[in-house]
Scaffold this motif. Structure first.
Motif, PDB file in Angstrom:
ATOM      1  N   ALA A 148       0.829  -1.213   0.000  1.00 32.00           N
ATOM      2  CA  ALA A 148       0.000   0.000   0.000  1.00 32.00           C
ATOM      3  C   ALA A 148       0.860   1.257   0.000  1.00 32.00           C
ATOM      4  N   LEU A 149       1.895   1.265   0.836  1.00 32.14           N
ATOM      5  CA  LEU A 149       2.766   2.445   0.927  1.00 32.14           C
ATOM      6  C   LEU A 149       3.571   2.636  -0.352  1.00 32.14           C
ATOM      7  N   ASP A 150       4.065   1.554  -0.915  1.00 35.06           N
ATOM      8  CA  ASP A 150       4.813   1.655  -2.177  1.00 35.06           C
ATOM      9  C   ASP A 150       3.920   2.207  -3.284  1.00 35.06           C
ATOM     10  N   GLY A 151       2.656   1.797  -3.272  1.00 39.00           N
ATOM     11  CA  GLY A 151       1.708   2.306  -4.263  1.00 39.00           C
ATOM     12  C   GLY A 151       1.494   3.804  -4.128  1.00 39.00           C
ATOM     13  N   VAL A 152       1.426   4.292  -2.891  1.00 38.45           N
ATOM     14  CA  VAL A 152       1.259   5.725  -2.656  1.00 38.45           C
ATOM     15  C   VAL A 152       2.481   6.497  -3.141  1.00 38.45           C
ATOM     16  N   VAL A 153       3.670   5.977  -2.849  1.00 35.99           N
ATOM     17  CA  VAL A 153       4.913   6.641  -3.267  1.00 35.99           C
ATOM     18  C   VAL A 153       4.984   6.729  -4.791  1.00 35.99           C
ATOM     19  N   GLU A 154       4.691   5.622  -5.464  1.00 34.67           N
ATOM     20  CA  GLU A 154       4.738   5.612  -6.926  1.00 34.67           C
ATOM     21  C   GLU A 154       3.700   6.559  -7.519  1.00 34.67           C
ATOM     22  N   ASP A 155       2.537   6.625  -6.891  1.00 36.19           N
ATOM     23  CA  ASP A 155       1.491   7.535  -7.365  1.00 36.19           C
ATOM     24  C   ASP A 155       1.949   8.987  -7.245  1.00 36.19           C
ATOM     25  N   CYS A 156       2.612   9.309  -6.134  1.00 32.24           N
ATOM     26  CA  CYS A 156       3.130  10.671  -5.931  1.00 32.24           C
ATOM     27  C   CYS A 156       4.185  11.022  -6.968  1.00 32.24           C
ATOM     28  N   VAL A 157       5.133  10.107  -7.188  1.00 26.96           N
ATOM     29  CA  VAL A 157       6.215  10.354  -8.149  1.00 26.96           C
ATOM     30  C   VAL A 157       5.655  10.556  -9.550  1.00 26.96           C
ATOM     31  N   ASN A 158       4.717   9.704  -9.960  1.00 27.33           N
ATOM     32  CA  ASN A 158       4.163   9.812 -11.306  1.00 27.33           C
ATOM     33  C   ASN A 158       3.268  11.030 -11.471  1.00 27.33           C
ATOM     34  N   SER A 159       2.619  11.464 -10.386  1.00 25.98           N
ATOM     35  CA  SER A 159       1.780  12.659 -10.457  1.00 25.98           C
ATOM     36  C   SER A 159       2.622  13.919 -10.638  1.00 25.98           C
ATOM     37  N   VAL A 160       3.774  13.947  -9.985  1.00 26.28           N
ATOM     38  CA  VAL A 160       4.657  15.116 -10.055  1.00 26.28           C
ATOM     39  C   VAL A 160       5.489  15.099 -11.333  1.00 26.28           C
ATOM     40  N   GLY A 161       5.974  13.912 -11.701  1.00 29.01           N
ATOM     41  CA  GLY A 161       6.875  13.819 -12.848  1.00 29.01           C
ATOM     42  C   GLY A 161       8.322  13.866 -12.397  1.00 29.01           C
ATOM     43  N   VAL A 162       9.212  13.428 -13.276  1.00 29.24           N
ATOM     44  CA  VAL A 162      10.631  13.313 -12.928  1.00 29.24           C
ATOM     45  C   VAL A 162      11.488  13.961 -14.010  1.00 29.24           C
ATOM     46  N   ASP A 163      12.435  14.790 -13.592  1.00 34.31           N
ATOM     47  CA  ASP A 163      13.383  15.396 -14.526  1.00 34.31           C
ATOM     48  C   ASP A 163      14.413  14.341 -14.907  1.00 34.31           C
ATOM     49  N   LEU A 164      14.436  13.949 -16.152  1.00 36.87           N
ATOM     50  CA  LEU A 164      15.291  12.860 -16.618  1.00 36.87           C
ATOM     51  C   LEU A 164      16.775  13.160 -16.439  1.00 36.87           C
ATOM     52  N   ASN A 165      17.145  14.448 -16.400  1.00 32.20           N
ATOM     53  CA  ASN A 165      18.562  14.804 -16.331  1.00 32.20           C
ATOM     54  C   ASN A 165      19.069  15.100 -14.925  1.00 32.20           C
ATOM     55  N   THR A 166      18.201  15.089 -13.939  1.00 36.47           N
ATOM     56  CA  THR A 166      18.653  15.355 -12.569  1.00 36.47           C
ATOM     57  C   THR A 166      18.225  14.276 -11.579  1.00 36.47           C
ATOM     58  N   ALA A 167      17.258  13.445 -11.944  1.00 36.98           N
ATOM     59  CA  ALA A 167      16.717  12.453 -11.009  1.00 36.98           C
ATOM     60  C   ALA A 167      17.744  11.373 -10.667  1.00 36.98           C
ATOM     61  N   SER A 168      17.710  10.947  -9.421  1.00 39.34           N
ATOM     62  CA  SER A 168      18.578   9.866  -8.960  1.00 39.34           C
ATOM     63  C   SER A 168      17.966   8.522  -9.345  1.00 39.34           C
ATOM     64  N   ALA A 169      18.753   7.470  -9.225  1.00 36.57           N
ATOM     65  CA  ALA A 169      18.261   6.133  -9.545  1.00 36.57           C
ATOM     66  C   ALA A 169      17.084   5.715  -8.653  1.00 36.57           C
ATOM     67  N   PRO A 170      17.126   5.981  -7.325  1.00 42.23           N
ATOM     68  CA  PRO A 170      15.974   5.611  -6.491  1.00 42.23           C
ATOM     69  C   PRO A 170      14.684   6.305  -6.912  1.00 42.23           C
ATOM     70  N   LEU A 171      14.785   7.564  -7.366  1.00 43.40           N
ATOM     71  CA  LEU A 171      13.599   8.289  -7.807  1.00 43.40           C
ATOM     72  C   LEU A 171      13.092   7.734  -9.138  1.00 43.40           C
ATOM     73  N   LEU A 172      14.004   7.480 -10.068  1.00 42.02           N
ATOM     74  CA  LEU A 172      13.617   6.945 -11.373  1.00 42.02           C
ATOM     75  C   LEU A 172      12.990   5.555 -11.244  1.00 42.02           C
ATOM     76  N   SER A 173      13.446   4.774 -10.278  1.00 36.36           N
ATOM     77  CA  SER A 173      12.926   3.415 -10.120  1.00 36.36           C
ATOM     78  C   SER A 173      11.467   3.398  -9.693  1.00 36.36           C
ATOM     79  N   ARG A 174      10.959   4.559  -9.202  1.00 36.86           N
ATOM     80  CA  ARG A 174       9.554   4.648  -8.793  1.00 36.86           C
ATOM     81  C   ARG A 174       8.639   5.041  -9.947  1.00 36.86           C
ATOM     82  N   VAL A 175       9.206   5.324 -11.106  1.00 35.38           N
ATOM     83  CA  VAL A 175       8.406   5.698 -12.266  1.00 35.38           C
ATOM     84  C   VAL A 175       7.807   4.451 -12.892  1.00 35.38           C
ATOM     85  N   ALA A 176       6.555   4.533 -13.289  1.00 37.02           N
ATOM     86  CA  ALA A 176       5.878   3.397 -13.911  1.00 37.02           C
ATOM     87  C   ALA A 176       6.656   2.915 -15.134  1.00 37.02           C
TER      88      ALA A 176
END
Length: 333
Positions: free
Chosen positions: A86-114
């Motif tokens: 449940a918590l992992d689902g919330v984290v992934e939902d937050c990351v995907n809702s905000v979006g990720v900068d491909l040129n600055t994001a760390s590996a842990p942040l990118l791994s949460r992208v769908a």
């Protein structure tokens, strides 16, 4: 006091921000922290993590197991596997809702992208380090072990501000680029207008043209049409811009600094059956009893408050020995 020392060294008025340190010790002792800061001890790693949370909380908190951040008093009553899912689902939902900068994001942040996982996220970072910044979304197809299917799933959540294609910096999926460009053409705008943010009357022009007619000509549904309009009006938008700014203080730092009647700004850290705990800048959170939240009757504090809300409170009572702080949200007469 720390704030007095900083002020004296800086030679002027210095403000400080209150940052929740929950889970910082867990991160500082993790293999990831040791990999990021091999030359620092755990205390310095923890300090860096807390400072980074002020800059970009989401990017830093994804490095910590959600269970260690403090998600409520009843978390241990749930099955551990179900809680983690449940918590992992919330984290992934937050990351995907905000979006990720491909040129600055760390590996842990990118791994949460769908569509991405730990392996592909690390490959993206490695490719970026070896070849320089990405210049388009499609360029990630050159990343090892990242195929067309993964690209299809993750592309809409990745942002590339440096791309010549302005739509690469929006949540518009590459599959909808042609539809977006057709919509711009139908409403009398150009891609240059999108880049400059000159689409203030987009919805008015769309209504005049006909929403259903435009959707049909663009080959998309109405909901997709409205989503594209939202993105075109604010390319590169970050939904977190609408959140309250961090609370800056210059006076209160310890519980002994608190006085009854003192007005403070704080952040709601936890909502429970009998009230809410608010971080007001001292080590101990203050309690706002359910009867002190608002003038009307409420069955549960969650009807009026949510975790993360920035609220104005007044100090009712302070017990320095027991480290208890009683607060109210009702303005004293």
């Amino acid at each position: 006091m720390t704030c007095e020392l900083i002020s004296k060294m800086a030679g002027g008025n210095v403000s400080y921000a209150i940052v929740n340190e929950a889970g910082a010790s867990v991160y500082s002792a993790s293999p990831l922290a040791a990999k990021e800061f091999p030359e620092y001890d755990v205390n310095l790693r923890s300090a860096v993590s807390i400072a980074r949370r002020l800059q970009d909380p989401l990017a830093e908190l994804v490095k910590i197991d959600p269970k260690s951040i403090g998600v409520g008093q009843y978390q241990h009553d749930m099955p551990e596997k179900r809680l983690s899912q449940a918590l992992d689902g919330v984290v992934e939902d937050c990351v995907n809702s905000v979006g990720v900068d491909l040129n600055t994001a760390s590996a842990p942040l990118l791994s949460r992208v769908a569509g991405l996982n730990t392996g592909t996220a690390e490959n993206i970072v490695k490719y970026r380090e070896e070849n320089g910044a990405f210049t388009s979304r499609k360029q990630i197809l050159k990343v090892p072990k990242l195929g067309a299917k993964a690209f299809e799933q993750c592309a809409g959540f990745l942002r590339v501000p440096e791309s010549r294609e302005i739509l690469d910096n929006t949540s518009v999926h590459p599959e909808s680029y042609e539809a977006a460009k057709k919509l711009i053409e139908l409403t009398g705008y150009t891609m240059d207008d999108v880049k400059k943010g000159n689409l203030g009357h987009l919805m008015e022009r769309l209504n005049k043209y006909g929403e259903e007619r435009a959707a049909k000509e663009c080959g998309i549904g109405l909901m997709t049409l409205f989503d594209i309009c939202k993105e075109l009006k604010k390319p590169g938008r970050d939904p977190r811009d609408e959140l309250p700014a961090p609370v800056l203080r210059t006076d209160v730092l310890e519980i002994k600094d608190l006085l009854p009647g003192m007005e403070l700004k704080g952040t709601v850290r936890n909502v429970i059956d009998f009230g809410a705990f608010v971080d007001i800048g001292v080590h101990q959170d203050g309690l706002v009893h359910i009867s002190q939240i608002c003038d009307k009757y409420i069955r549960h504090p969650s009807e009026a408050l949510s975790v993360g809300d920035v609220v104005t409170v007044w100090v009712k009572e302070v017990d320095e020995k027991k480290k208890r702080i009683s607060l109210t949200m009702k303005k004293p007469k």
